[in-house]
Enzyme design. Sequence first.
Site, PDB file in Angstrom:
ATOM      1  N   CYS A 116       0.904  -1.224   0.080  1.00 51.90           N
ATOM      2  CA  CYS A 116      -0.123   0.044   0.031  1.00 51.90           C
ATOM      3  C   CYS A 116       0.967   1.329  -0.029  1.00 51.90           C
ATOM      4  CB  CYS A 116      -0.875  -0.074   1.298  1.00 51.90           C
ATOM      5  SG  CYS A 116      -1.999   1.522   1.265  1.00 51.90           S
ATOM      6  N   GLU A 159      -8.778  -1.126  -2.120  1.00 51.49           N
ATOM      7  CA  GLU A 159      -9.250   0.495  -2.290  1.00 51.49           C
ATOM      8  C   GLU A 159     -10.576   0.486  -1.562  1.00 51.49           C
ATOM      9  OE1 GLU A 159      -6.765   2.144  -3.181  1.00 51.49           O
ATOM     10  OE2 GLU A 159      -5.703   0.581  -4.234  1.00 51.49           O
ATOM     11  N   HIS A 162     -10.001   1.345   2.213  1.00 52.22           N
ATOM     12  CA  HIS A 162      -9.624   2.679   2.486  1.00 52.22           C
ATOM     13  C   HIS A 162     -10.739   3.782   2.698  1.00 52.22           C
ATOM     14  CE1 HIS A 162      -5.275   2.721   2.035  1.00 52.22           C
ATOM     15  NE2 HIS A 162      -5.100   1.933   0.865  1.00 52.22           N
TER      16      HIS A 162
HETATM   17 NI    NI Z   1      -3.507   1.039  -0.048  1.00 51.09          NI
END
Ligand code: NI
Length: 195
Positions: A116, A159, A162
């Site tokens: 990441c 994603e 997040h």
């Molecule tokens: Ni990430």
Amino acid sequence: MERRFTQEASAGIIAAMAILKIARMGMPVLAGIARPVEDPTDPKIHRLVADMIETLADLGGVGLAAPQVHVPLRVMIFHVPANRSTEAEGAVPLTVLINPQLTPLGEEMVEDWEGCLSLPGLTGLVPRYRSLRYRGVDLDGREVEREARDFHARVVQHEYDHLDGVLYPRRLRDPSQFGFVEEIRKALAANREQP
Ligand code: NI
């Protein structure tokens, strides 16, 4: 923040494109629940996405979520290069997904090493659903709906996490399967050498 200036011939103006600063693990913006986008056609959202695309290209990643550039909105971008996709699925072009929803297809989970941009130099072995359906809207407000599996599905789940303030270390099945990429590579290579 690094800025580059490009001439926009049609408008006759100088448009600034920006490479944005990435938030790293520990910053509160990465731990909160991001807000839905009210109007995907808002020029501010277009500008944010243009800057995210430039930032992702500059860093050479496969995906980026708005909280990683300090913007707590439900916006993510990703692509799947041909060398990471399964043969059946092929490469996935750069995709902008706003206000996404994920639905797992089946219970099957697969583990693989993830990295990441918010945890530079680190990697961990993360279980993810093997296949899923995702929905959202693009920058024109048009609906996007696709099915994804394997690496494509993994990137989308990473994603999406997040947007809910989840970084991959929280998903580890075995906390020892986490560390610096350099060291993990050495350890994996050493294991393979054993009879
Ligand atoms: Ni990430």
